[in-house]
Design an enzyme around this catalytic site. Structure first.
Site, PDB file in Angstrom:
ATOM      1  N   ILE A 224      31.361  -2.166  25.652  1.00 26.60           N
ATOM      2  CA  ILE A 224      31.730  -2.967  26.177  1.00 26.60           C
ATOM      3  C   ILE A 224      31.132  -2.525  27.860  1.00 26.60           C
ATOM      4  CG2 ILE A 224      32.851  -3.355  23.875  1.00 26.60           C
ATOM      5  CD1 ILE A 224      35.132  -2.829  26.067  1.00 26.60           C
TER       6      ILE A 224
ATOM      7  N   GLY B   5      35.922  -4.257  31.710  1.00 21.05           N
ATOM      8  CA  GLY B   5      36.745  -5.695  32.510  1.00 21.05           C
ATOM      9  C   GLY B   5      37.178  -5.984  33.986  1.00 21.05           C
TER      10      GLY B   5
ATOM     11  N   ASP C  98      35.152   4.583  37.276  1.00 19.90           N
ATOM     12  CA  ASP C  98      35.367   5.035  35.889  1.00 19.90           C
ATOM     13  C   ASP C  98      34.560   5.222  34.727  1.00 19.90           C
ATOM     14  OD1 ASP C  98      36.775   3.869  32.941  1.00 19.90           O
ATOM     15  OD2 ASP C  98      37.008   1.773  34.109  1.00 19.90           O
TER      16      ASP C  98
ATOM     17  N   HIS D 244      32.427   2.913  27.461  1.00 27.10           N
ATOM     18  CA  HIS D 244      31.524   1.984  28.218  1.00 27.10           C
ATOM     19  C   HIS D 244      29.429   2.289  28.539  1.00 27.10           C
ATOM     20  CE1 HIS D 244      35.160  -0.071  29.704  1.00 27.10           C
ATOM     21  NE2 HIS D 244      35.291   1.117  30.004  1.00 27.10           N
TER      22      HIS D 244
END
Length: 284
Positions: A207, A210, A187, A192
């Protein structure tokens, strides 16, 4: 309408061949925080090739992370990716995932739900090898502004948090570099890693993925309540309820039941702000 539910549901599944080996599994586990302490026998089953087992949530990154959004290019799906959120994830494993393997993966739109002001697209990815089915992934993709097309609203999967105290509560720190390591499993979203990109998205810093929190939580449940035996896990689902930042701490509360563990995950440093909700681990 940008979403043509009938066309999306009728489209032929996309097919791809994927492969992985022990290095992919080890990298994924390290991205979840495995290996601390490095010589702990309980951690070596996630990091040492001679003892390696595979967490079922590895299915979300097998084949370089194509599982979560493998159907977004389907006919009938024409949406602004800036309006897309990963709303939830379910993994069901049909048998333990081998440390090294090759599989045929098919991706399709399994459902399209009309939530009024938004649409929810369920992308289903199934994988199998010569010995039969391996796993089924369902990614729930929330698309803001694309509802109101007259479709079914869909089921409600909300879980009521038990009124009693959790049976177990553990805390798991998130390393400052954890998102940088986790993204190597496929990803590459700059949200991120790149502070400037994160600011454009409305965050003061990058962040955590998830699906990284998702994996960290399953590892915590496995180690705490399932004696570290990943082969006992049959299914795992969650709803992404909020963000978490590298450097924060996850508080993972667990309630045990008959063949299931219900979980909530919050961010300790932000007054237990919700991170994962409606989370359930099914096991033998």
């Amino acid at each position: 309408m940008p979403i043509d539910a009938s066309a999306a549901l009728a489209a032929e599944p996309r097919r791809a061949e994927i492969g992985w080996d022990h290095k992919d599994v080890q990298l994924y586990h390290l991205g979840l925080g495995a290996g601390t302490p490095a010589t702990d026998p309980d951690e070596l089953r996630y990091t040492l090739e001679s003892r390696l087992q595979v967490l079922p949530c590895f299915a979300t990154v097998a084949g370089a992370g194509t599982a979560a959004f493998g159907g977004m290019g389907a006919p009938g799906i024409d949406v602004d990716l800036a309006a897309v959120l990963h709303g939830g994830q379910t993994v069901r494993v049909h048998r333990p995932i081998p440390v090294t393997g090759r599989a045929v993966q098919t991706s399709k739109v399994a459902a399209v739900y009309d939530k009024g002001k938004a649409a929810v697209i369920v992308l289903r990815t199934e994988a199998g090898d010569d010995d039969g089915p391996l796993w089924t992934n369902d990614a729930e993709i929330f698309v803001r502004g694309e509802g109101g097309f007259g479709g079914e609203r869909g089921p409600s999967d909300r879980l009521t948090v038990p009124e009693r105290a959790p049976d177990r509560t553990v805390e798991r720190p998130i390393r400052e570099d954890q998102a940088l390591l986790y993204r190597l499993s496929g990803d590459w979203n700059p949200l991120h890693a790149d502070p400037a990109f994160a600011k454009l998205a409305g965050f003061d810093r990058p962040i955590l993925h998830g699906l990284c929190t998702y994996g960290m939580t399953l590892k915590a449940v496995t180690d705490t309540l399932l004696e570290g035996d990943v082969s006992r896990i049959t299914a795992y689902r969650t709803r992404f309820a909020g963000v978490v930042f590298p450097g924060e701490t996850l508080r993972i509360r667990m309630w045990t039941g008959d063949g299931r563990v219900q979980v909530t995950v919050t961010a300790v440093e932000r007054d237990d702000a919700p991170v994962l909700a409606d989370t359930l681990v099914e096991h033998s």
